[in-house]
Write a protein that holds these residues in place. Structure first.
Motif, PDB file in Angstrom:
ATOM      1  N   PHE A   9       0.809  -1.217   0.000  1.00 33.29           N
ATOM      2  CA  PHE A   9       0.000   0.000   0.000  1.00 33.29           C
ATOM      3  C   PHE A   9       0.847   1.275   0.000  1.00 33.29           C
ATOM      4  O   PHE A   9       0.314   2.378   0.160  1.00 33.29           O
ATOM      5  CB  PHE A   9      -0.928   0.009   1.221  1.00 33.29           C
ATOM      6  CG  PHE A   9      -1.870  -1.168   1.260  1.00 33.29           C
ATOM      7  CD1 PHE A   9      -2.953  -1.238   0.393  1.00 33.29           C
ATOM      8  CD2 PHE A   9      -1.658  -2.219   2.149  1.00 33.29           C
ATOM      9  CE1 PHE A   9      -3.825  -2.320   0.424  1.00 33.29           C
ATOM     10  CE2 PHE A   9      -2.510  -3.310   2.187  1.00 33.29           C
ATOM     11  CZ  PHE A   9      -3.600  -3.358   1.314  1.00 33.29           C
ATOM     12  N   SER A  10       2.146   1.154  -0.174  1.00 34.40           N
ATOM     13  CA  SER A  10       3.011   2.337  -0.175  1.00 34.40           C
ATOM     14  C   SER A  10       2.782   3.174  -1.436  1.00 34.40           C
ATOM     15  O   SER A  10       2.336   2.662  -2.473  1.00 34.40           O
ATOM     16  CB  SER A  10       4.478   1.922  -0.102  1.00 34.40           C
ATOM     17  OG  SER A  10       4.857   1.219  -1.278  1.00 34.40           O
ATOM     18  N   ILE A  11       3.103   4.445  -1.342  1.00 30.18           N
ATOM     19  CA  ILE A  11       2.907   5.357  -2.473  1.00 30.18           C
ATOM     20  C   ILE A  11       3.759   4.941  -3.664  1.00 30.18           C
ATOM     21  O   ILE A  11       3.334   5.034  -4.821  1.00 30.18           O
ATOM     22  CB  ILE A  11       3.245   6.816  -2.059  1.00 30.18           C
ATOM     23  CG1 ILE A  11       2.258   7.300  -0.988  1.00 30.18           C
ATOM     24  CG2 ILE A  11       3.213   7.750  -3.267  1.00 30.18           C
ATOM     25  CD1 ILE A  11       2.556   8.676  -0.449  1.00 30.18           C
ATOM     26  N   GLN A  12       4.962   4.451  -3.384  1.00 26.18           N
ATOM     27  CA  GLN A  12       5.854   4.026  -4.474  1.00 26.18           C
ATOM     28  C   GLN A  12       5.223   2.922  -5.318  1.00 26.18           C
ATOM     29  O   GLN A  12       5.394   2.874  -6.531  1.00 26.18           O
ATOM     30  CB  GLN A  12       7.199   3.517  -3.907  1.00 26.18           C
ATOM     31  CG  GLN A  12       8.019   4.607  -3.242  1.00 26.18           C
ATOM     32  CD  GLN A  12       7.767   4.665  -1.743  1.00 26.18           C
ATOM     33  OE1 GLN A  12       6.650   4.412  -1.282  1.00 26.18           O
ATOM     34  NE2 GLN A  12       8.812   5.005  -0.987  1.00 26.18           N
ATOM     35  N   THR A  39       1.673   2.020  -5.275  1.00 29.42           N
ATOM     36  CA  THR A  39       0.352   2.382  -5.808  1.00 29.42           C
ATOM     37  C   THR A  39       0.430   3.426  -6.927  1.00 29.42           C
ATOM     38  O   THR A  39      -0.481   3.527  -7.748  1.00 29.42           O
ATOM     39  CB  THR A  39      -0.554   2.916  -4.685  1.00 29.42           C
ATOM     40  OG1 THR A  39       0.094   4.014  -4.026  1.00 29.42           O
ATOM     41  CG2 THR A  39      -0.851   1.825  -3.680  1.00 29.42           C
ATOM     42  N   SER A  40       1.511   4.205  -6.941  1.00 31.25           N
ATOM     43  CA  SER A  40       1.657   5.207  -8.003  1.00 31.25           C
ATOM     44  C   SER A  40       2.533   4.706  -9.144  1.00 31.25           C
ATOM     45  O   SER A  40       2.849   5.444 -10.070  1.00 31.25           O
ATOM     46  CB  SER A  40       2.258   6.497  -7.431  1.00 31.25           C
ATOM     47  OG  SER A  40       3.561   6.265  -6.903  1.00 31.25           O
ATOM     48  N   PHE A  74       0.958  -0.546 -11.646  1.00 31.58           N
ATOM     49  CA  PHE A  74       0.163  -0.947 -10.490  1.00 31.58           C
ATOM     50  C   PHE A  74      -1.201  -1.502 -10.888  1.00 31.58           C
ATOM     51  O   PHE A  74      -1.563  -2.620 -10.521  1.00 31.58           O
ATOM     52  CB  PHE A  74      -0.025   0.238  -9.528  1.00 31.58           C
ATOM     53  CG  PHE A  74      -0.934  -0.089  -8.358  1.00 31.58           C
ATOM     54  CD1 PHE A  74      -0.449  -0.802  -7.280  1.00 31.58           C
ATOM     55  CD2 PHE A  74      -2.256   0.311  -8.361  1.00 31.58           C
ATOM     56  CE1 PHE A  74      -1.275  -1.112  -6.197  1.00 31.58           C
ATOM     57  CE2 PHE A  74      -3.097   0.008  -7.284  1.00 31.58           C
ATOM     58  CZ  PHE A  74      -2.597  -0.711  -6.210  1.00 31.58           C
TER      59      PHE A  74
END
Length: 297
Positions: free
Chosen positions: A203-206, A208-209, A213
């Motif tokens: 679920f980290s931004i790295q 999910t973005s 993904f």
């Protein structure tokens, strides 16, 4: 439809589904790490199975639950991570072919764990299959020198897990419905997967973005719903209406489907690799071949 016809239909459909699973794992790894992919598969598949079959859990006895849990970890939990790690280094088509070792190891597990004897031809089949696997790995290193073929060992460990699971279902879970086995398996393994998932960085931004993904998540969902949930129920039913060795003979056709998708995705596959794969399948054939009774005069 007769039970004989039904088991062959199950075998064919499962070969298509599971033969496609390896390319879906490969695509899922574009956006996720092996730990993220494995834990996400278990969580998504677990919730889907609970939605459609939670009532089947009531029919499982206390005595059967220990075998259900063991089946869940051996037949689903560990293999999901093992295949994901393997495909970070080896082609999806090679993983599909090496999965053909399952019937060979099923025979060995049946012998040592359950006292099931085997014939001379079956022993020759096992040896041919293992030699074919060794050649496949050796030739693969030459075709793809940038890949670490030691990772093929993860697939071999997974096939041993599958072999153990087939024997457990056949010998210990005959009175549990296929749906009950599938849902029970994931009831046993979903909690560890839920714990692992957030710590894996899923679920980290790295993540999910990331560029892949959503596409990778889509591949995982397809893999979970069809390749894990539906196929697992079908496989459990197949084991119950046939034998453990026949049920894992689905691996005859899986390599064909896996090679098709691999080549379509740009993977290299040479004649020498084809011959090594053929040697494995000949070994599997000998393992499954029944003795022809002698005619008496």
């Amino acid at each position: 439809m007769t039970e004989q016809n039904r088991k062959w239909i199950y075998l064919f459909v499962l070969s298509i589904i599971w033969g496609t699973s390896y390319i879906l794992i490969k695509k899922g790894l574009e956006g996720f790490t092996p730990i993220q992919l494995g834990s996400a598969r278990i969580v998504i598949a677990g919730f889907f199975l609970f939605l459609i079959g939670y009532k089947s859990l009531k029919k499982i006895s206390k005595e059967e639950w220990k075998w259900i849990a063991l089946s869940g970890f051996i037949g689903s939990f560990f293999p999901m991570f093992l295949f994901a790690y393997a495909e970070t280094e080896i082609d999806s088509s090679i993983a599909a072919i090496l999965n053909s070792l399952v019937p060979l190891f099923t025979l060995f597990v049946g012998l040592f764990a359950f006292g099931i004897s085997f014939s001379k031809n079956q022993l020759i089949g096992v040896l041919l299959g293992l030699i074919g696997a060794a050649f496949l790995i050796f030739f693969g290193k030459g075709v793809n020198p940038n890949q670490n073929y030691w990772y093929a060992g993860f697939v071999i460990i997974a096939t041993i897990c599958y072999a153990c699971n087939a024997n457990i279902i056949k010998s210990k879970l005959q009175n549990v419905t296929p749906m009950g086995i599938a849902v029970g398996n994931f009831a046993a393994i979903i909690i560890p997967a839920i714990i692992v998932l957030p710590f894996s960085g899923f679920f980290s931004i790295q993540v999910t973005s990331g560029e892949h993904f959503w596409s990778s998540l889509g591949y995982i969902i397809i893999l979970c719903v069809i390749g894990t949930c539906i196929a697992k129920i079908m496989f459990n039913k197949l084991v119950q209406i046939s034998s453990a060795v026949f049920s894992v003979s689905v691996t005859y056709l899986i390599p064909i489907v896996g090679i098709f998708w691999g080549i379509l995705d740009g993977e290299k596959f040479t004649l020498s690799q084809f011959l090594a794969a053929l040697l494995i399948l000949v070994g599997v054939y000998l393992v499954n071949k029944k003795k022809t009774p002698r005619k008496t005069s």
